[in-house]
Design a protein around this motif. Structure first.
Motif, mmCIF file in Angstrom:
data_model
loop_
_atom_site.group_PDB
_atom_site.id
_atom_site.type_symbol
_atom_site.label_atom_id
_atom_site.label_comp_id
_atom_site.label_asym_id
_atom_site.label_seq_id
_atom_site.Cartn_x
_atom_site.Cartn_y
_atom_site.Cartn_z
ATOM 1 N N LEU A 234 0.829 -1.207 0.000
ATOM 2 C CA LEU A 234 0.000 0.000 0.000
ATOM 3 C C LEU A 234 0.866 1.261 0.000
ATOM 4 O O LEU A 234 0.547 2.242 -0.695
ATOM 5 C CB LEU A 234 -0.932 0.002 1.213
ATOM 6 N N LEU A 235 1.959 1.233 0.739
ATOM 7 C CA LEU A 235 2.854 2.395 0.752
ATOM 8 C C LEU A 235 3.508 2.605 -0.606
ATOM 9 O O LEU A 235 3.665 3.742 -1.068
ATOM 10 C CB LEU A 235 3.927 2.226 1.826
ATOM 11 N N ASP B 159 -8.582 -1.631 13.330
ATOM 12 C CA ASP B 159 -7.535 -0.933 14.074
ATOM 13 C C ASP B 159 -7.428 0.534 13.661
ATOM 14 O O ASP B 159 -6.559 1.251 14.185
ATOM 15 C CB ASP B 159 -6.185 -1.624 13.861
ATOM 16 N N ARG B 160 -8.275 0.958 12.715
ATOM 17 C CA ARG B 160 -8.328 2.343 12.241
ATOM 18 C C ARG B 160 -6.989 2.815 11.691
ATOM 19 O O ARG B 160 -6.613 4.002 11.795
ATOM 20 C CB ARG B 160 -8.809 3.287 13.351
ATOM 21 N N LEU B 161 -6.263 1.853 11.101
ATOM 22 C CA LEU B 161 -4.977 2.202 10.501
ATOM 23 C C LEU B 161 -5.146 2.578 9.030
ATOM 24 O O LEU B 161 -4.554 3.545 8.543
ATOM 25 C CB LEU B 161 -4.003 1.031 10.644
ATOM 26 N N ARG C 290 -4.753 7.731 7.439
ATOM 27 C CA ARG C 290 -4.760 8.997 8.181
ATOM 28 C C ARG C 290 -3.375 9.372 8.694
ATOM 29 O O ARG C 290 -3.027 10.545 8.780
ATOM 30 C CB ARG C 290 -5.746 8.917 9.348
ATOM 31 N N ASN C 291 -2.581 8.380 9.032
ATOM 32 C CA ASN C 291 -1.284 8.657 9.650
ATOM 33 C C ASN C 291 -0.209 7.776 8.995
ATOM 34 O O ASN C 291 -0.085 6.598 9.328
ATOM 35 C CB ASN C 291 -1.368 8.401 11.155
ATOM 36 N N LEU C 292 0.553 8.367 8.089
ATOM 37 C CA LEU C 292 1.596 7.596 7.412
ATOM 38 C C LEU C 292 2.676 7.134 8.379
ATOM 39 O O LEU C 292 3.196 6.022 8.257
ATOM 40 C CB LEU C 292 2.232 8.438 6.301
ATOM 41 N N ASP C 293 3.006 7.980 9.361
ATOM 42 C CA ASP C 293 4.044 7.604 10.323
ATOM 43 C C ASP C 293 3.640 6.346 11.097
ATOM 44 O O ASP C 293 4.484 5.483 11.385
ATOM 45 C CB ASP C 293 4.300 8.747 11.301
ATOM 46 N N ALA C 294 2.360 6.233 11.424
ATOM 47 C CA ALA C 294 1.892 5.060 12.152
ATOM 48 C C ALA C 294 2.055 3.795 11.298
ATOM 49 O O ALA C 294 2.411 2.727 11.813
ATOM 50 C CB ALA C 294 0.429 5.239 12.552
#
Length: 262
Positions: free
Chosen positions: A188-189, A236-238, A249-253
């Motif tokens: 995905l990244l 997990d809302r990732l 929402r949060n690439l760092d996560a």
């Protein structure tokens, strides 16, 4: 999954290719000329001289392919190479039982079929258009002519082959050691880095250009496992999914989780 048996697309120019020099009253830079291609500096053709570029431009066949068309099929004779200017082309491998596996996604500035040309073998995979693509075909006789006049071109293709082999080894190590969740996040990244954007809600948005079964092939698992992993990522809302669109929402996560899982 069995690949659809489509006739390979005919690689003929859909329009006349104008000369690079801007003749016949055309003094502007022709974007279809290899010398002015915005992708050339990223390819093996980057350092060709003016004469070689003229040969390449006047000999290639270019057209826009629609999603679902094939450039060539596994086992076809290698008559030349295909250079992707824009779009996405998937490499598929079909096993003895007729099962099709998506093994690679190819984007702009990628040359397909060069290994088969250099080794004088048949195409190892089927090249399927996954997203409308502008592709140039260069016949093997033209490549031989260019290699004869520019030995450095062969060296660049050799370095490309070595890099591809190293990347294959790296991917194998990841597949052997990383979890399904980590491998999916990694894919995905990669897709996000290629064509991602940020929407009005400050979410990182990426379009997944392939079906879920093909996504499972890229990750190295089955469709059922990839579906369970996607549901868990949403719980997990990732990562959120809406059809073939994913929202982060949060690439760092995501980066941190990949590191932690590995």
């Amino acid at each position: 999954m069995t690949i659809v048996n489509r006739k390979p697309a005919i690689v003929t120019a859909s329009y006349a290719i104008e000369p690079c020099s801007g003749t016949s009253g055309n003094t502007g830079k022709n974007p279809d000329c290899c010398a002015y291609c915005h992708r050339r500096k990223e390819t093996e053709w980057c350092d060709l001289g003016a004469r070689e570029l003229e040969i390449l431009s006047s000999s290639k066949h270019s057209r826009i392919y629609e999603a679902g068309e094939l450039l060539y099929q596994q086992g076809d004779d290698c008559n030349g190479v295909f250079c992707i200017r824009d779009g996405i082309v998937g490499d598929r491998r079909v096993d003895a039982d007729g099962n099709s596996v998506l093994v690679r996604l190819n984007y702009g500035a990628t040359t397909l079929g060069y290994q088969e040309f250099l080794t004088k073998t048949e195409y190892r995979n089927t090249a399927e258009i996954l997203q409308d693509s502008f592709v140039c075909f260069i016949h093997r006789s033209v490549i031989s002519q260019l290699l004869s006049s520019d030995s450095a071109l062969g060296e660049r293709f050799l370095r490309r082959s070595i890099r591809d082999t190293q990347k294959l080894e790296d991917n194998y190590v990841v597949a052997m050691n990383a979890s399904i969740r980590s491998r999916l996040l990694h894919v995905l990244l990669v897709l996000y880095e290629r064509n991602g954007k940020i929407d009005t809600a400050d979410r990182h948005v990426l379009e997944i250009p392939i079906a879920r079964a093909d996504l499972a092939s890229l990750v190295g698992t089955g469709p059922e496992t990839i579906s369970r992993t996607i549901r868990k990522l949403q719980q997990d809302r990732l990562v959120e999914f809406d059809g073939r669109t994913a929202f982060i929402r949060n690439l760092d996560a995501v980066y941190n989780e990949i590191v932690a899982l590995n």
